[in-house]
Design a protein around this motif. Structure first.
Motif, PDB file in Angstrom:
ATOM      1  N   MET A  59       0.859  -1.178   0.000  1.00 58.64           N
ATOM      2  CA  MET A  59       0.000   0.000   0.000  1.00 58.64           C
ATOM      3  C   MET A  59       0.896   1.228   0.000  1.00 58.64           C
ATOM      4  N   THR A  60       0.502   2.242  -0.739  1.00 56.40           N
ATOM      5  CA  THR A  60       1.333   3.450  -0.789  1.00 56.40           C
ATOM      6  C   THR A  60       1.159   4.189   0.528  1.00 56.40           C
ATOM      7  N   PHE A  61       2.193   4.148   1.340  1.00 52.35           N
ATOM      8  CA  PHE A  61       2.118   4.892   2.581  1.00 52.35           C
ATOM      9  C   PHE A  61       3.442   5.594   2.816  1.00 52.35           C
ATOM     10  N   GLY A  62       3.855   6.384   1.872  1.00 57.10           N
ATOM     11  CA  GLY A  62       5.081   7.122   2.051  1.00 57.10           C
ATOM     12  C   GLY A  62       4.792   8.438   2.716  1.00 57.10           C
ATOM     13  N   THR A  63       5.438   8.686   3.818  1.00 52.94           N
ATOM     14  CA  THR A  63       5.191   9.910   4.549  1.00 52.94           C
ATOM     15  C   THR A  63       6.234  10.955   4.224  1.00 52.94           C
ATOM     16  N   ALA A  64       7.496  10.556   4.208  1.00 48.88           N
ATOM     17  CA  ALA A  64       8.584  11.532   4.092  1.00 48.88           C
ATOM     18  C   ALA A  64       9.658  11.006   3.150  1.00 48.88           C
ATOM     19  N   ASN A 105       3.733  11.063  13.015  1.00 53.84           N
ATOM     20  CA  ASN A 105       3.636  11.937  14.176  1.00 53.84           C
ATOM     21  C   ASN A 105       2.246  11.850  14.777  1.00 53.84           C
ATOM     22  N   ARG A 106       2.010  12.622  15.815  1.00 53.71           N
ATOM     23  CA  ARG A 106       0.784  12.440  16.592  1.00 53.71           C
ATOM     24  C   ARG A 106      -0.452  12.739  15.762  1.00 53.71           C
ATOM     25  N   LYS A 107      -0.330  13.626  14.791  1.00 60.41           N
ATOM     26  CA  LYS A 107      -1.508  13.925  13.985  1.00 60.41           C
ATOM     27  C   LYS A 107      -1.788  12.792  13.019  1.00 60.41           C
ATOM     28  N   MET A 108      -0.747  12.113  12.598  1.00 55.82           N
ATOM     29  CA  MET A 108      -0.896  11.059  11.599  1.00 55.82           C
ATOM     30  C   MET A 108      -1.210   9.720  12.233  1.00 55.82           C
ATOM     31  N   ALA A 109      -0.937   9.570  13.562  1.00 55.97           N
ATOM     32  CA  ALA A 109      -1.062   8.252  14.187  1.00 55.97           C
ATOM     33  C   ALA A 109      -2.453   7.629  14.045  1.00 55.97           C
ATOM     34  N   PRO A 110      -3.549   8.359  14.281  1.00 60.65           N
ATOM     35  CA  PRO A 110      -4.856   7.702  14.106  1.00 60.65           C
ATOM     36  C   PRO A 110      -5.077   7.212  12.683  1.00 60.65           C
ATOM     37  N   GLU A 141      15.353  14.757  23.064  1.00 61.95           N
ATOM     38  CA  GLU A 141      14.777  15.076  24.356  1.00 61.95           C
ATOM     39  C   GLU A 141      13.613  16.040  24.236  1.00 61.95           C
ATOM     40  N   GLU A 142      13.711  16.956  23.268  1.00 63.72           N
ATOM     41  CA  GLU A 142      12.671  17.971  23.187  1.00 63.72           C
ATOM     42  C   GLU A 142      11.529  17.577  22.259  1.00 63.72           C
ATOM     43  N   ASN A 143      11.442  16.287  21.964  1.00 60.53           N
ATOM     44  CA  ASN A 143      10.426  15.827  21.038  1.00 60.53           C
ATOM     45  C   ASN A 143       9.033  15.966  21.633  1.00 60.53           C
ATOM     46  N   TYR A 144       8.142  16.606  20.883  1.00 59.91           N
ATOM     47  CA  TYR A 144       6.775  16.723  21.380  1.00 59.91           C
ATOM     48  C   TYR A 144       5.764  16.172  20.396  1.00 59.91           C
ATOM     49  N   ASN A 145       6.216  15.711  19.277  1.00 58.84           N
ATOM     50  CA  ASN A 145       5.235  15.422  18.238  1.00 58.84           C
ATOM     51  C   ASN A 145       5.480  14.133  17.486  1.00 58.84           C
ATOM     52  N   VAL A 146       6.700  13.654  17.456  1.00 60.81           N
ATOM     53  CA  VAL A 146       7.000  12.498  16.604  1.00 60.81           C
ATOM     54  C   VAL A 146       6.808  11.221  17.405  1.00 60.81           C
TER      55      VAL A 146
ATOM     56  N   PRO C  42      -6.885  22.958   2.286  1.00 62.15           N
ATOM     57  CA  PRO C  42      -5.789  22.051   2.625  1.00 62.15           C
ATOM     58  C   PRO C  42      -5.543  22.006   4.128  1.00 62.15           C
ATOM     59  N   VAL C  43      -5.301  20.821   4.637  1.00 63.70           N
ATOM     60  CA  VAL C  43      -4.978  20.628   6.052  1.00 63.70           C
ATOM     61  C   VAL C  43      -3.583  20.031   6.109  1.00 63.70           C
ATOM     62  N   ILE C  44      -2.695  20.676   6.813  1.00 67.43           N
ATOM     63  CA  ILE C  44      -1.327  20.175   6.874  1.00 67.43           C
ATOM     64  C   ILE C  44      -0.993  19.872   8.326  1.00 67.43           C
ATOM     65  N   GLY C  45       0.193  19.424   8.564  1.00 70.68           N
ATOM     66  CA  GLY C  45       0.609  19.120   9.931  1.00 70.68           C
ATOM     67  C   GLY C  45       0.824  17.649  10.157  1.00 70.68           C
ATOM     68  N   TYR C  46       0.600  16.819   9.112  1.00 72.86           N
ATOM     69  CA  TYR C  46       0.762  15.385   9.305  1.00 72.86           C
ATOM     70  C   TYR C  46       2.209  14.961   9.224  1.00 72.86           C
ATOM     71  N   ALA C  47       3.097  15.883   8.878  1.00 73.09           N
ATOM     72  CA  ALA C  47       4.515  15.526   8.813  1.00 73.09           C
ATOM     73  C   ALA C  47       5.338  16.525   9.622  1.00 73.09           C
ATOM     74  N   HIS C  48       4.724  17.119  10.651  1.00 71.57           N
ATOM     75  CA  HIS C  48       5.430  18.123  11.443  1.00 71.57           C
ATOM     76  C   HIS C  48       6.500  17.450  12.271  1.00 71.57           C
TER      77      HIS C  48
END
Lengths: 196, 174, 370
Positions: A59-64, A105-110, A141-146, C42-48
């Motif tokens: 499945m195409t799931f390339g994020t970065a 990251n946290r927004k993408m996790a769900p 250490e300062e990670n808040y999102n990944v 557009p909604v962004i922030g999924y790769a922050h």
């Protein structure tokens, strides 16, 4: 990381629950991921595993960044279609392999968890790249999102390290997955492995 | 008259402090020190002179957060940096109806620093997930926070043509 | 074209963060009326990926690898902006050979980024052949760059005071051979197969209409701006490195639609080849790196540096408090401003044309989200 920071990354750990169920031997209360067929015959099992391994549909799931190396694997030089998995399906219903290429990251996790649950069993996950394995260069250490490792969210079968891994590295990871499915490193009989 | 000279001439009408700086050392040509009251007038002026908005961001300094705007021009090299200190209540007027690109820049600045832009049509989280709307990650902890003097240039490497218009047009400030 | 039901039965369609185009994790919430989009959001922030925070929490050399991960397709240009910013702040000189090497590798990177864009753009259209050829050419560049930088994609090759490793004659030979090869492939593959293809032209002509005024309001730079007729390129307007000494043109379009942006990018590839040729001819001998102290403290104050990446204008703005850890690092990326234009650009458009518009803007989502 401080404890209060760690609790920010408290995401539902699907893998931990599934592992608990399997280890406690509670087959009757098995979740959907532990679906077992009613009848198992060893020979048909082997045959089906051979077919599955030679025709994994990713499945195409390339994020970065790792997504580009995944694309390069599908192109003419590294050519993964000789192994049977060039058919990238955009829809999770039609795919049986999810290559998590890139940072989650946290927004993408769900979204990752939803996509995983939408895939039909038997399904496999490859964590490609350092970010998917453990957060990679962003597990600081300062990670808040990944999310530090996609295996906090979904069960992973094969880890392919690298930042980004070379396309041959990902290919080796997929061959390892084939070995995991069939028990055999070169499942397709007509390939002659090099003499040791 | 080239773009930079025209801008300096027009800025004479606003109560702001304008510094000409050495572009080779700073990367921009003009530095403008504003107050929140004149941000919108300044932006209207920049729009009239055909500038585009490069970015809107902020720096967390000791008494208040400082907002930074950078503008540049398609037709002549005149990169302008404008600064303003956010007042104590943390609210600053928006320029997103003047420069539509500022819409997203201001949403991001609110995410990262907590600065509220009054008049913004849609000030919801842009980069952070919704449950982290009040995270404000780029605000510094008290130990690392510095005041404005600690981050300004010590020796003034700029050519010292400073135009101080704060006395003009604004009798309250005298 | 009127909307199908006159706006009476509109529904919301989610073009989710996972979709089969290679732009990354972008979510577009579409208010649709039949096949027409009333308004895209557009909604962004999924790769922050906490890049700016990392820039402020470690000493300045520790951020160099991150610059390669911001926009991984033109990573060397992002490297360039950052090291040039530090050099500007500290007043470090760069030897001439290093400047030439920087420009040659940056332009090679620009070509490889445009080739990938071309392949992905045409893949979204449904053309599966050009991406194969584009990736083939791209692999040639990656081979050349891998020999000297050690990486294929996320480079971290530049250092303050020069570059990490010297180039040798083999590099010069291979690059010249590559230039010849790519020039020979422009006409039969990219021109005859794609640019003059009637299906392609019909799909792409007059799709979006970027005006210079809209571009200025949103801060658009790069090929979308140049396709409207505004000739603005940081390499010309605020020159850095050795660009003032090189002779190249800035391709400019006329009407600001998808076809013009496509032509601008293809012509930019040709101009990059010219730049590389000239730089190779003039490559001087000398040191490739001047050593700077490891704990080089940045002087108190702020500075900014702008470079022209494959997507537009990239500006780094750094505030320092006198130590070697930056106090604030702001990265202004071109795709951020280009994408913020989408809402106004794509009103009342067919859904399939939205894909073309997204492809035209050439977005890389991890750089937008930093």
């Amino acid at each position: 990381m401080g404890e209060e920071e760690k609790s920010r990354l408290n995401i539902h750990s699907y893998a931990a629950l599934a592992r608990e169920r399997i280890e406690s031997g509670n087959a009757l209360t098995a979740g959907p991921d532990d679906a077992q067929p009613f009848i198992r015959m060893e020979l048909t099992d082997k045959f089906f595993n051979l077919c599955r391994a030679n025709s994994l549909w990713p499945m195409t799931f390339g994020t970065a960044c790792c997504a580009i190396e995944m694309m390069a694997l599908a192109m003419a030089r590294f050519d993964m279609s000789r192994y049977g998995f060039e058919v990238f399906r955009p829809s999770p219903r039609q795919a049986d392999l999810m290559i998590v290429a890139g940072t989650v990251n946290r927004k993408m996790a769900p979204a990752v968890i939803t996509l995983y649950e939408q895939m039909a069993a038997p399904r496999y996950v490859i964590a490609m790249g350092n970010c998917a394995i453990s957060g990679g260069p962003f597990a600081v250490e300062e990670n808040y999102n990944v999310v530090e490792g996609v295996d906090l969210l979904i069960p992973v079968d094969v880890y392919v390290p690298g930042c980004p891994p070379r396309p041959e590295g990902l290919l080796e990871g997929i061959l390892k997955l084939q070995e995991k499915i069939t028990g055999n490193r070169y499942p397709f009989p007509q390939y002659n492995p090099p003499k040791e | 008259m080239d773009v930079k000279d025209r801008l300096i001439a027009e800025l004479g009408s606003l109560p702001a402090i304008v510094n000409l700086v050495d572009q080779r050392k700073r990367g921009y040509h003009l530095e403008v020190l504003l107050t929140p009251k004149i941000i919108r007038d300044f932006s209207l002026l920049m729009r009239r002179l055909d500038f585009y908005l490069v970015f809107v961001s902020a720096v967390h300094l000791d008494p208040e957060v400082e907002i930074i705007y950078q503008f540049a021009n398609y037709h002549g090299p005149c990169r302008t940096l404008a600064r303003a200190f956010v007042p104590a209540d943390g609210i600053i007027p928006t320029i997103s109806d003047i420069f539509h690109g500022a819409n997203w820049h201001e949403r991001e600045t609110r995410d990262m620093f907590g600065v509220v832009f009054s008049g913004h049509p849609f000030l919801l989280p842009l980069l952070l997930p919704e449950e982290d709307a009040d995270l404000k990650p780029l605000l510094k902890k008290a130990a690392a926070l510095k005041s404005a003097e600690r981050i300004r240039r010590i020796a003034e490497l700029a050519t010292p043509v400073a135009v101080d218009n704060t006395g003009k047009n604004n009798p309250e400030q005298n | 074209m009127e909307a199908n039901t006159g706006g009476k039965h509109s529904f919301v369609l989610n073009m989710g963060p996972q979709h089969p185009s290679t732009h990354g994790v972008l979510r577009v919430i579409l208010e649709m009326d039949g096949e027409h989009i009333l308004e895209p959001e557009p909604v962004i922030g999924y790769a922050h990926r906490i890049q700016e925070k990392m820039g402020e929490s470690r000493s300045w050399p520790g951020f160099l690898p991150n610059t390669g991960r911001l926009d991984y397709l033109s990573a060397l240009i992002y490297n360039h902006g950052y090291v040039a910013l530090i050099e500007r702040m500290t007043g470090t000189e760069v030897p001439l050979r290093a400047e030439y090497i920087r420009v040659i590798t940056s332009e090679l990177n620009r070509i490889s980024s445009h080739l990938l864009w071309l392949g992905a753009f045409l893949l979204d259209l449904g053309a599966f052949t050009p991406i194969m050829y584009a990736f083939d050419d791209r692999e040639q560049i990656l081979d050349i760059l891998e020999d000297i930088t050690g990486a294929r994609l996320t480079y971290c090759y530049f250092r303050v005071g020069g570059v990490f490793r010297d180039v040798d004659d083999k590099f010069v030979e291979r690059t010249r051979a590559f230039i010849k090869r790519l020039r020979g492939r422009f006409k039969p593959i990219y021109s005859d197969l794609v640019t003059t293809n009637i299906i392609f032209i019909k799909r792409v002509k007059d799709i979006v209409n970027i005006t210079p005024e809209m571009a200025r309001r949103y801060g658009v730079t790069g090929p979308p701006l140049r396709s409207t007729g505004v000739c603005y390129d940081i390499r010309r307007n605020e020159p850095y490195s050795i660009y003032p000494e090189l002779d190249f043109e800035i391709p400019v379009g006329t009407s600001g639609d998808c076809l013009e942006t496509y032509l601008v990018r293809v012509n930019e590839m040709e101009q990059s080849l010219r730049i590389i040729e000239q730089a190779l001819d003039r490559l001087p001998s000398g040191p490739f790196r001047l050593k700077v102290p490891r704990k080089l403290k940045l002087p108190q104050g702020d500075a900014s540096f702008s470079v022209e990446t494959a997507r537009g204008e990239l500006t780094y703005y750094m505030v320092s408090d006198g130590s070697d850890v930056p106090y604030r690092l702001k990265i202004r990326v071109p795709s951020f401003s280009n994408l913020s234009m989408l809402k106004e650009l794509c009103r009342n458009m067919l859904l399939s044309d939205l894909i073309m518009a997204l492809g035209t803007l050439d977005l890389v989502i991890p750089e937008i989200d930093r």
